[in-house]
Design an enzyme around this catalytic site. Sequence first.
Site, PDB file in Angstrom:
ATOM      1  N   ASP A  27       0.821  -1.229   0.000  1.00  0.00           N
ATOM      2  CA  ASP A  27       0.000   0.000   0.000  1.00  0.00           C
ATOM      3  C   ASP A  27       0.848   1.271   0.000  1.00  0.00           C
ATOM      4  O   ASP A  27       0.594   2.199  -0.772  1.00  0.00           O
ATOM      5  CB  ASP A  27      -1.044   0.016   1.137  1.00  0.00           C
ATOM      6  CG  ASP A  27      -0.492  -0.048   2.558  1.00  0.00           C
ATOM      7  OD1 ASP A  27       0.726  -0.288   2.725  1.00  0.00           O
ATOM      8  OD2 ASP A  27      -1.277   0.162   3.505  1.00  0.00           O
ATOM      9  N   ASP A  65      -5.507   0.412   5.872  1.00  0.00           N
ATOM     10  CA  ASP A  65      -6.306   0.172   7.081  1.00  0.00           C
ATOM     11  C   ASP A  65      -7.436   1.190   7.211  1.00  0.00           C
ATOM     12  O   ASP A  65      -8.564   0.858   7.595  1.00  0.00           O
ATOM     13  CB  ASP A  65      -5.411   0.225   8.326  1.00  0.00           C
ATOM     14  CG  ASP A  65      -4.275  -0.770   8.231  1.00  0.00           C
ATOM     15  OD1 ASP A  65      -4.327  -1.629   7.337  1.00  0.00           O
ATOM     16  OD2 ASP A  65      -3.337  -0.686   9.039  1.00  0.00           O
TER      17      ASP A  65
HETATM   18  P1  NG1 Z   1      -0.491  -3.332  10.513  1.00  0.00           P
HETATM   19  O1  NG1 Z   1       0.843  -3.434  11.111  1.00  0.00           O
HETATM   20  O2  NG1 Z   1      -1.072  -4.658  10.257  1.00  0.00           O
HETATM   21  O3  NG1 Z   1      -1.427  -2.442  11.260  1.00  0.00           O
HETATM   22  C1  NG1 Z   1       0.735  -1.921   8.575  1.00  0.00           C
HETATM   23  C2  NG1 Z   1       0.261  -0.619   7.923  1.00  0.00           C
HETATM   24  C3  NG1 Z   1      -0.473  -0.892   6.610  1.00  0.00           C
HETATM   25  C4  NG1 Z   1       0.353  -1.808   5.698  1.00  0.00           C
HETATM   26  C5  NG1 Z   1       0.775  -3.063   6.477  1.00  0.00           C
HETATM   27  C6  NG1 Z   1       1.689  -3.971   5.687  1.00  0.00           C
HETATM   28  C7  NG1 Z   1      -0.336   1.227   9.416  1.00  0.00           C
HETATM   29  C8  NG1 Z   1      -1.425   1.850  10.207  1.00  0.00           C
HETATM   30  N1  NG1 Z   1      -0.657   0.088   8.792  1.00  0.00           N
HETATM   31  O4  NG1 Z   1      -0.364  -2.646   9.031  1.00  0.00           O
HETATM   32  O5  NG1 Z   1      -0.734   0.340   5.969  1.00  0.00           O
HETATM   33  O6  NG1 Z   1       1.475  -1.142   5.176  1.00  0.00           O
HETATM   34  O7  NG1 Z   1       1.492  -2.705   7.671  1.00  0.00           O
HETATM   35  O8  NG1 Z   1       1.058  -4.418   4.542  1.00  0.00           O
HETATM   36  O9  NG1 Z   1       0.762   1.740   9.354  1.00  0.00           O
END
Ligand code: NG1
Length: 401
Positions: free
Chosen positions: A38, A174
């Site tokens: 993303d 998210d």
């Molecule tokens: P997680 O760690 O699952 O909340 C994070 C990032 C996403 C995406 C994923 C990896 C935030 C809020 N969320 O998710 O945007 O990059 O890692 O795919 O930073």
Amino acid sequence: MTDRTTFLQNAFAKEYGDPGTHLVRAPGRVNLIGEHTDYNGLPVMPMALQRDLMLLCRTRPDSMVCIANVDLQFEPCSFQVGPKIPPFEPGDWGNYVKAAGQALAQQYTSLRGFDAMVSSNIPIAAGLSSSTALMMASALMILDLNDVAISAPQLMELMASAEHYVGTRGGGMDQAICIGAQPRSASRIDFNPMRITPIPVPSNWRFVIASSLVRAEKSSAVREAYNSRTRECKEALGVVAASLGSPEATSYTGVMSGVPAEDLLEAAEQALDATLLKRFRHVVTEALRVTMAERAMRGDDLDDYGRLMSESHMSLRDDFAVSCEELDRLTEIAIKSGARGARLSGAGFGGCIVALCGADDVDHVIDALETEFYSTRELGGDLADVLFVAEPSKGASVMEV
Ligand code: NG1
């Protein structure tokens, strides 16, 4: 009213005297495929969970936000909404509410605050987006109480950068799925501009979530590891674009649309050092897997979707280096016991796996995970909180109570 909302109302009245008037529900999410794509502007395919965060509120005449939690490990806190809000200590839960307040106050003036009580059953630091649910619920509440109208895509974009307030340079998955999810569907999300496409989940597919019991807390070393991946991906892109004679190509979508994937990876092998090559290869192949996975879900091809999930896990483990022993073990047990595929979900470094099974295999997979993984470990809570079947659910909503 459900038992949970009654409990929340009672806790609200105890803290603030009067009852709450507005309730937001914001779901957690599981990402099915498209990991670490993303923030590179490439697609993802998450779905919202039935597990959610509820925020019960009452508006205030001033710009203060007071927030408390039925879970007493989260201490009550308060702050004033404005365009420049000093953060609490790193890791403080209140920073996610501040992130929403600051981003909205930079767009809209004279916002009134609220008193709120929170209750969440989304596992914490598990890669299931509990923090984003809090931020999105806070944002929706501020907008509703202040009668501010904003389109969903605009809010998704605004909140994606708002969350950088807490120090993680994340992408927009998210925030988008939290408000854009449709019931019984996963969603493909594309970026720049943000587009969200629901994909109905076939009725006999089951996604099992299993926690590694390793906390993926973004307030510490995990945050640095995450941010270093975002830097490496950007650096790799710059080097490959320059080697292709198009240093002006500043996006992955840009370089991927101009050159076939095989040629792109060949050029990357020539141009990049070992680490950057691995990061680049993961990002490019993962984006291709999302498109193939969308096709597999639309065509009800359980085996193909499962295979893509397992390939995604191997790429995250070997090329992106964000897995850990426990996540690898969970995927092995799931596949050995009948799952068609399994992978870590979320940023990695701990958190959960998601395994895909047919409806007939799900009990067997759950039993195997319980016996071979959880029976010998300290759960720190109920088994149902660390091992459960995800039900594709709808996005966040606000209602008067
Ligand atoms: P997680 O760690 O699952 O909340 C994070 C990032 C996403 C995406 C994923 C990896 C935030 C809020 N969320 O998710 O945007 O990059 O890692 O795919 O930073």
